[in-house]
Design an enzyme around this catalytic site. Sequence first.
Site, PDB file in Angstrom:
ATOM      1  N   ARG A  83       0.923  -1.244  -0.008  1.00  0.00           N
ATOM      2  CA  ARG A  83      -0.140   0.212  -0.104  1.00  0.00           C
ATOM      3  C   ARG A  83       0.875   1.259   0.011  1.00  0.00           C
ATOM      4  O   ARG A  83       1.961   1.328   0.631  1.00  0.00           O
ATOM      5  CB  ARG A  83      -0.890  -0.103   1.112  1.00  0.00           C
ATOM      6  N   SER A 144       8.181  -5.022   6.552  1.00  0.00           N
ATOM      7  CA  SER A 144       7.815  -6.045   7.599  1.00  0.00           C
ATOM      8  C   SER A 144       9.146  -7.305   7.141  1.00  0.00           C
ATOM      9  O   SER A 144       8.300  -8.208   7.225  1.00  0.00           O
ATOM     10  CB  SER A 144       6.741  -6.125   7.954  1.00  0.00           C
ATOM     11  N   ASP A 198       6.426  -3.564  11.202  1.00  0.00           N
ATOM     12  CA  ASP A 198       4.803  -3.410  11.279  1.00  0.00           C
ATOM     13  C   ASP A 198       4.515  -3.296  12.693  1.00  0.00           C
ATOM     14  O   ASP A 198       3.653  -2.599  13.168  1.00  0.00           O
ATOM     15  CB  ASP A 198       4.095  -4.464  10.303  1.00  0.00           C
TER      16      ASP A 198
END
Length: 453
Positions: A83, A144, A198
């Site tokens: 994203r 992540s 994350d």
Amino acid sequence: TAVAQRVLTQRHEVEQLLAPLRLSRADLERVQGLMRQEMERGLGRDSNADASVRMLPTYVCNTPDGTERGDFLALDLGGTNFRVLVVRVMQEGIHMASEIYVVPTSIMQGTGEALFDHIIECIMDFQTKQNLMEQVLPLGFTFSFPCKQLGLDKALLLTWTKGFSASGCVGQDVVQLLREAAQRKQHLALKVVAVVNDTVGTMMACGYDDPRCEIGLIVGTGTNACYMEERKNVGTVEGEEGRMCINMEWGAFGDNGCLDDIFTTFDRMVDEKTINAGKQRFEKLISGMYLGEIVRHILLAMVDKQLLFRGKPSLKLQTRDIFQTKFLSTIETDGLALQHVQGILRDLELDASFEDSVLVREVCQTVSLRAAQLCAAGLAAVVEKMRENRGLAQLAVTVGVDGTLYKMHPHFSHNLQQMLQDLAPNCAVTFLQSEDGSGKGAALVAAVACRET
Ligand code: ADP
């Protein structure tokens, strides 16, 4: 009578089969102690080479205090989707807009250049759509994967996980790879200020709403945690003052064999079939990618012992990953009609009696309870260390949490909290679910960094 006798024998056999999965309080205390020991070793200056918990410094030294302001770009790579976001941090609160982009498998597993070129193309597409092409916004990059971080904006990739294998990236600084791709694409107005795991994003996002949030926890596809450690305890970074967030990479806890007596035959069968056998052992007891598989192996063993489905296995049940972790959530839902369980099993071509359905539910409960309790043992080690670090008799702390298993399973969070309270009675721990933590968190790390400079 003969029937009653048979029922008793069967119950005994079921108990025998499930016994290794039922952890006593003493087992969990031992896991807590081992986690604590591994944390200390991971933090140490020299000995961390063989610690299974890597305790990676993140260079995030403060949680938000609410005075952060500004517009930021954020990238989120390493979850199910890639994203790009624009995050507006204002007095009234945080506003975000985002786009999801697909990273095709061919790019995930192609060259590093192609992967980072693709990321830059997505950023440019996003900036065009959002009318942001003219502005140079500070960018926070949620990445992540395990990294050896050398600064807030310098992170060497230690290894790919989760299906990524782009060549030429391991050992490289991912911020540099991003900047080089920006150069190749003539996108000269990119200002990367932070790389964020994350877990850290989740902690920061929740920290914006709750200043006591000093722990981040993920229980989704995988599991991991981070927390604020005293800087003087971080042997791998210079400096004595203040705190630094540590990305524990606790999914790998046990990779050195210290949890071997917790693993059951079923866990070993699951592990053997993974692409990283022998690795991420703690994660394989806890997270969404594995719980369904553990249940499937137990069910197969029960069929084998004639305890289920009249000893008749279905071909489907022999298929890897066919028993999804979301089935545990459905099957364990309170008050769910047993017919519903039968329905799920029928889809797996299993002809389940009511007794079968009750037993399948018991298996699911046993596996998810163990996962929640192990997670609690890990967290107990963390909160107790924080309490001791600060010389407090009582610690009140909040854990920011993300991950579908935690959020969707009907009992996981309750079981986790109950066991944690039991194992760490001097810590009052609140759990706060993060909304969109990775993106928001990356922007907040960027914002806190910008505030400090
Ligand atoms: P990620 O960790 O990749 O960001 P998620 O947090 O969405 O992704 O977690 C995905 C995992 O959640 C998958 O392993 C899946 O099995 C599990 N999962 C999906 N739906 C449910 C559910 N309803 N209950 C429990 N687990 C679920």
